[in-house]
Design an enzyme around this catalytic site. Structure first.
Site, PDB file in Angstrom:
ATOM      1  N   TYR A  69     -33.152  30.996 -53.509  1.00  0.00           N
ATOM      2  CA  TYR A  69     -32.971  29.730 -54.216  1.00  0.00           C
ATOM      3  C   TYR A  69     -33.825  28.611 -53.623  1.00  0.00           C
ATOM      4  O   TYR A  69     -34.131  27.632 -54.316  1.00  0.00           O
ATOM      5  CB  TYR A  69     -31.489  29.351 -54.249  1.00  0.00           C
ATOM      6  CG  TYR A  69     -30.733  30.146 -55.287  1.00  0.00           C
ATOM      7  CD1 TYR A  69     -30.818  29.815 -56.633  1.00  0.00           C
ATOM      8  CD2 TYR A  69     -29.956  31.247 -54.919  1.00  0.00           C
ATOM      9  CE1 TYR A  69     -30.143  30.556 -57.597  1.00  0.00           C
ATOM     10  CE2 TYR A  69     -29.272  31.991 -55.873  1.00  0.00           C
ATOM     11  CZ  TYR A  69     -29.377  31.643 -57.208  1.00  0.00           C
ATOM     12  OH  TYR A  69     -28.714  32.386 -58.167  1.00  0.00           O
ATOM     13  N   ARG A  92     -21.833  38.006 -78.899  1.00  0.00           N
ATOM     14  CA  ARG A  92     -22.339  37.145 -77.833  1.00  0.00           C
ATOM     15  C   ARG A  92     -21.289  36.123 -77.407  1.00  0.00           C
ATOM     16  O   ARG A  92     -21.201  35.746 -76.241  1.00  0.00           O
ATOM     17  CB  ARG A  92     -23.615  36.442 -78.307  1.00  0.00           C
ATOM     18  CG  ARG A  92     -24.772  37.389 -78.567  1.00  0.00           C
ATOM     19  CD  ARG A  92     -26.011  36.628 -79.040  1.00  0.00           C
ATOM     20  NE  ARG A  92     -27.115  37.544 -79.326  1.00  0.00           N
ATOM     21  CZ  ARG A  92     -27.370  38.046 -80.518  1.00  0.00           C
ATOM     22  NH1 ARG A  92     -26.579  37.744 -81.532  1.00  0.00           N
ATOM     23  NH2 ARG A  92     -28.391  38.849 -80.707  1.00  0.00           N
ATOM     24  N   ASP A 127     -26.701  29.560 -76.691  1.00  0.00           N
ATOM     25  CA  ASP A 127     -26.511  28.155 -77.058  1.00  0.00           C
ATOM     26  C   ASP A 127     -25.469  27.485 -76.164  1.00  0.00           C
ATOM     27  O   ASP A 127     -25.688  26.384 -75.650  1.00  0.00           O
ATOM     28  CB  ASP A 127     -26.100  28.052 -78.533  1.00  0.00           C
ATOM     29  CG  ASP A 127     -27.103  28.723 -79.453  1.00  0.00           C
ATOM     30  OD1 ASP A 127     -28.227  28.200 -79.571  1.00  0.00           O
ATOM     31  OD2 ASP A 127     -26.775  29.774 -80.023  1.00  0.00           O
ATOM     32  N   SER A 147     -33.423  29.926 -75.216  1.00  0.00           N
ATOM     33  CA  SER A 147     -34.297  30.766 -76.049  1.00  0.00           C
ATOM     34  C   SER A 147     -33.909  30.688 -77.520  1.00  0.00           C
ATOM     35  O   SER A 147     -34.734  30.963 -78.404  1.00  0.00           O
ATOM     36  CB  SER A 147     -34.271  32.220 -75.564  1.00  0.00           C
ATOM     37  OG  SER A 147     -32.947  32.723 -75.519  1.00  0.00           O
ATOM     38  N   ASP A 152     -34.837  35.809 -83.156  1.00  0.00           N
ATOM     39  CA  ASP A 152     -34.375  36.007 -84.531  1.00  0.00           C
ATOM     40  C   ASP A 152     -35.478  35.642 -85.524  1.00  0.00           C
ATOM     41  O   ASP A 152     -35.708  36.357 -86.508  1.00  0.00           O
ATOM     42  CB  ASP A 152     -33.137  35.149 -84.804  1.00  0.00           C
ATOM     43  CG  ASP A 152     -32.107  35.273 -83.707  1.00  0.00           C
ATOM     44  OD1 ASP A 152     -31.246  36.153 -83.793  1.00  0.00           O
ATOM     45  OD2 ASP A 152     -32.188  34.493 -82.742  1.00  0.00           O
ATOM     46  N   ARG A 155     -38.113  38.353 -85.479  1.00  0.00           N
ATOM     47  CA  ARG A 155     -37.663  39.529 -86.241  1.00  0.00           C
ATOM     48  C   ARG A 155     -37.793  39.279 -87.744  1.00  0.00           C
ATOM     49  O   ARG A 155     -38.254  40.146 -88.502  1.00  0.00           O
ATOM     50  CB  ARG A 155     -36.203  39.836 -85.907  1.00  0.00           C
ATOM     51  CG  ARG A 155     -35.994  40.432 -84.527  1.00  0.00           C
ATOM     52  CD  ARG A 155     -34.518  40.461 -84.165  1.00  0.00           C
ATOM     53  NE  ARG A 155     -34.293  41.153 -82.895  1.00  0.00           N
ATOM     54  CZ  ARG A 155     -33.234  40.975 -82.122  1.00  0.00           C
ATOM     55  NH1 ARG A 155     -32.290  40.114 -82.488  1.00  0.00           N
ATOM     56  NH2 ARG A 155     -33.101  41.633 -80.991  1.00  0.00           N
ATOM     57  N   ARG A 157     -39.770  37.124 -89.322  1.00  0.00           N
ATOM     58  CA  ARG A 157     -41.182  37.066 -89.709  1.00  0.00           C
ATOM     59  C   ARG A 157     -41.791  38.463 -89.758  1.00  0.00           C
ATOM     60  O   ARG A 157     -42.579  38.781 -90.656  1.00  0.00           O
ATOM     61  CB  ARG A 157     -41.953  36.178 -88.734  1.00  0.00           C
ATOM     62  CG  ARG A 157     -41.614  34.698 -88.860  1.00  0.00           C
ATOM     63  CD  ARG A 157     -42.241  33.883 -87.751  1.00  0.00           C
ATOM     64  NE  ARG A 157     -43.693  33.979 -87.770  1.00  0.00           N
ATOM     65  CZ  ARG A 157     -44.475  33.505 -86.799  1.00  0.00           C
ATOM     66  NH1 ARG A 157     -43.942  32.911 -85.738  1.00  0.00           N
ATOM     67  NH2 ARG A 157     -45.788  33.625 -86.887  1.00  0.00           N
ATOM     68  N   HIS A 179     -27.595  31.594 -82.098  1.00  0.00           N
ATOM     69  CA  HIS A 179     -28.246  32.890 -81.875  1.00  0.00           C
ATOM     70  C   HIS A 179     -27.135  33.932 -81.916  1.00  0.00           C
ATOM     71  O   HIS A 179     -26.562  34.302 -80.898  1.00  0.00           O
ATOM     72  CB  HIS A 179     -28.958  32.905 -80.523  1.00  0.00           C
ATOM     73  CG  HIS A 179     -29.476  34.261 -80.135  1.00  0.00           C
ATOM     74  ND1 HIS A 179     -30.292  35.006 -80.943  1.00  0.00           N
ATOM     75  CD2 HIS A 179     -29.282  35.004 -79.011  1.00  0.00           C
ATOM     76  CE1 HIS A 179     -30.588  36.147 -80.340  1.00  0.00           C
ATOM     77  NE2 HIS A 179     -29.976  36.168 -79.166  1.00  0.00           N
TER      78      HIS A 179
END
Length: 314
Positions: A69, A92, A127, A147, A152, A155, A157, A179
């Site tokens: 750290y 999640r 989130d 992120s 998503d 995927r 696209r 997400h």
């Protein structure tokens, strides 16, 4: 808003996602020094050795080390991939209790080092955990990024590109919201090789069913991948590398991430997936897409789902 300094990255968590990110990072030559922290010291030692042997063939040298750290003190970014793993069939959001406690411990150790850079969070549920990192760190909101829906959107696209036989780079479409299970596609602003998807829908009503199937496949992809191989890794690793490049190269590019809202979409005090302009200051601004009433209704449902979980912890 201050800019983060240097190109040193500390990666916390060398599981499948963390190592995939490290591999993508080294291949793209974005960091001068990558310090990796993980509780499994033996496995970490092997990963560091393996990655360093691959650096020989990279276009630019990245020094990869076993970190502590203390390494966070002069890092431009701390990327968090640590946390309890998602089990087959587990959502999640069911991971929240375990992982909020893990984030509190990690962030406490990072901030004790004197860290003054940008956090990028990939641990799920991303989130809520990004919100947790922001709260625990005391940093400005723009310097804590999740992120979000970067994977998503990728995927979505990719699958749209397969349908229309064009490269994903010629597909411009976003998934926004949580997400996870309540995310939604923004079809109203999507384009395929410059052609509006809304216009295509007007001409071909049967397209709506195919697009809904593509979205369902996008939303549920993680469950299929986890069932098949135990975890998702390469896609999110590449997505994290893309966000990192936007930050370290000061690109001012819009990327779908998890960002704190300040009235956008009529929401505030939650981190949620939305396009945001990203540079060395972190998030320069959140991009509020023009969405239809139906899309807004779905977005509100997604935001409320996150808020109901979040308020149990904060």
């Amino acid at each position: 808003m201050k800019e983060t300094v240097g190109n040193k990255i500390v990666l916390i968590g060398a599981g499948d996602v963390g190592v995939a990110y490290a591999y993508a990072l080294i291949n793209q030559g974005m960091a001068d020094h990558l310090a990796i922290i993980d509780i499994d010291e033996k496995k970490l030692e092997g990963n560091v050795m393996d990655l360093n042997h691959g650096v020989v063939w990279a276009d630019s040298r990245t020094r990869v080390t076993k970190g502590t750290y203390a390494d966070c003190e002069d890092a431009a970014m701390v990327v968090i991939c640590a946390g309890a793993a998602q089990k087959p069939g587990e959502t999640r959001l069911q991971l929240v209790d375990k992982n909020v406690k893990i984030m509190k411990s990690i962030v406490g150790d990072v901030m004790a080092s004197g860290f003054d850079g940008i956090f990028l969070v990939a641990s799920n549920p991303v989130d809520i955990l990004t919100y947790a990192v922001w709260k625990f760190s005391g940093l400005e909101w723009n310097r804590v990024i999740g992120s979000g829906t970067v994977l998503d959107s990728a995927r979505f696209r990719y699958m749209l590109g397969e349908l229309y036989e064009v490269a994903p780079s010629s597909v411009h479409a976003y998934i926004i919201g949580e997400h996870g299970d309540t995310e939604l596609p923004v079809l109203s602003s999507a384009t395929i090789a410059g052609v509006s998807l809304s216009r295509m829908l007007d001409k071909d009503p049967e397209l709506e069913g195919r697009l809904e199937k593509i979205f369902e496949d996008t939303r549920d992809a993680a469950y299929h991948i986890i069932d098949a191989k135990g975890s998702t890794s390469y896609g999110i690793g590449m997505g994290l590398a893309r966000i990192t490049r936007a930050i370290l190269q000061n690109q001012d590019v819009a990327v779908p991430v998890s960002a704190l809202l300040h009235g956008e979409y009529g929401e505030e005090d939650i981190y949620i997936g939305t396009p945001a302009v990203v540079n060395r200051r972190g998030i320069r601004r959140v991009v509020e897409l023009e969405i239809t009433d139906h899309e807004m209704e779905r977005f509100k449902h997604s935001a409320n789902t996150l808020r109901e979980i979040q308020k149990q912890f904060f």
